[in-house]
Design an enzyme around this catalytic site. Structure first.
Site, PDB file in Angstrom:
ATOM      1  N   ARG A  66       0.811  -1.221   0.000  1.00 34.41           N
ATOM      2  CA  ARG A  66       0.000   0.000   0.000  1.00 34.41           C
ATOM      3  C   ARG A  66       0.840   1.264   0.000  1.00 34.41           C
ATOM      4  O   ARG A  66       0.345   2.329  -0.366  1.00 34.41           O
ATOM      5  CB  ARG A  66      -1.017  -0.030   1.137  1.00 34.41           C
ATOM      6  CG  ARG A  66      -2.111  -1.070   0.853  1.00 34.41           C
ATOM      7  CD  ARG A  66      -3.198  -1.092   1.868  1.00 34.41           C
ATOM      8  NE  ARG A  66      -2.692  -1.567   3.144  1.00 34.41           N
ATOM      9  CZ  ARG A  66      -3.435  -1.762   4.211  1.00 34.41           C
ATOM     10  NH1 ARG A  66      -4.731  -1.515   4.163  1.00 34.41           N
ATOM     11  NH2 ARG A  66      -2.914  -2.202   5.331  1.00 34.41           N
ATOM     12  N   GLU A 103       7.353 -11.290  14.027  1.00 30.61           N
ATOM     13  CA  GLU A 103       6.984 -11.940  15.284  1.00 30.61           C
ATOM     14  C   GLU A 103       7.340 -13.423  15.251  1.00 30.61           C
ATOM     15  O   GLU A 103       7.859 -13.974  16.214  1.00 30.61           O
ATOM     16  CB  GLU A 103       5.492 -11.742  15.555  1.00 30.61           C
ATOM     17  CG  GLU A 103       5.077 -12.236  16.919  1.00 30.61           C
ATOM     18  CD  GLU A 103       3.627 -11.930  17.232  1.00 30.61           C
ATOM     19  OE1 GLU A 103       3.174 -12.351  18.303  1.00 30.61           O
ATOM     20  OE2 GLU A 103       2.942 -11.288  16.416  1.00 30.61           O
TER      21      GLU A 103
END
Length: 182
Positions: A66, A103
Site C-alpha cells: 500500500r 513476530e
C-alpha cells in the site's frame, strides 16, 4: 449527512473498521473507501507531498504494497522520483536487500541497487505504522545504498503497537509524520 471540515475528519470518515480481520480480535483499518473518494485521496496526497517538501526530500520510497498506492502520487505531486521497496525476489537485476525479524520468523525487502545514491534525501511513505519492523528495515536499506533518510510519513500510526519508539534510533533525528494516530 454533514461533510467533514478538516483533513483529519475527512480522512477518518473514509477509513472503515473491519472487525475480526484478518483474524479474530483484530480490527483492520480499511483505507479502500478513502482511495475510492477522489477528494479524500487528493487531500491525503497533498498532505504527504507537503511533508516531502518540509523534509527536503529528493526521492520518495514506497513500501510494498500500500505504500506504492500512496507513495507514487505523492512523488508525482511533489515533483520527485518514486522508488518501490519490494519483498525479496520481486525486482529484476541487481538489488540491495535488508532482512528483518517478524513476530514469527523473518522477511526481506529489496530495492534496485542503482535507484538510490549518495546525495539523495529519501522520504519513506507507507499507509500504516504498526510495529515499525518494515519501516526500520527500509531506513537501513536507504542508508546502505548511500542515501540520506529525510523522514517517514504515514497516513496512520497505530500508537498502541509502539512503532514510533522502535523507530526513534533508526530515524536518527529525521522526522516521523503520521496524519492520523489511533
Amino acid at each position: 449527512m454533514t461533510e467533514p471540515t478538516g483533513i483529519t475528519e475527512l480522512l477518518l470518515s473514509r477509513i472503515r473498521d473491519v472487525a475480526d480481520y484478518p483474524e479474530p480480535g483484530v480490527v483492520f483499518k480499511d483505507i479502500t473507501p478513502l482511495l475510492a473518494d477522489p477528494g479524500a485521496f487528493a487531500a491525503l496526497t497533498d498532505a504527504l507531498a507537503e511533508a516531502a517538501g518540509r523534509t527536503g526530500a529528493t526521492k520518495v520510497v514506497g513500501l510494498e504494497a500500500r505504500g506504492f498506492i500512496l507513495g507514487a502520487p505523492v512523488a508525482l505531486r511533489a515533483g520527485l522520483g518514486f522508488i518501490p521497496v519490494r519483498k525479496a525476489g520481486k525486482l529484476p537485476g541487481a538489488t540491495l536487500s535488508q532482512a528483518y525479524d517478524l513476530e514469527y520468523g523473518s522477511a526481506e525487502i529489496e530495492v534496485h541497487a542503482e535507484d538510490l545514491t549518495a546525495g539523495d534525501r529519501v522520504l519513506v511513505v507507507d499507509d500504516v505504522l504498526a510495529t515499525g519492523g518494515t519501516a526500520e528495515a527500509s531506513l537501513e536499506l536507504i542508508r546502505r545504498a548511500g542515501a540520506e533518510v529525510a523522514g517517514l510519513a504515514v497516513l496512520m500510526e497505530l500508537g498502541f503497537l509502539g512503532g514510533r519508539a522502535r523507530l526513534e534510533p533508526a530515524l536518527a533525528g529525521a522526522p516521523l509524520e503520521a496524519l492520523l494516530t489511533v
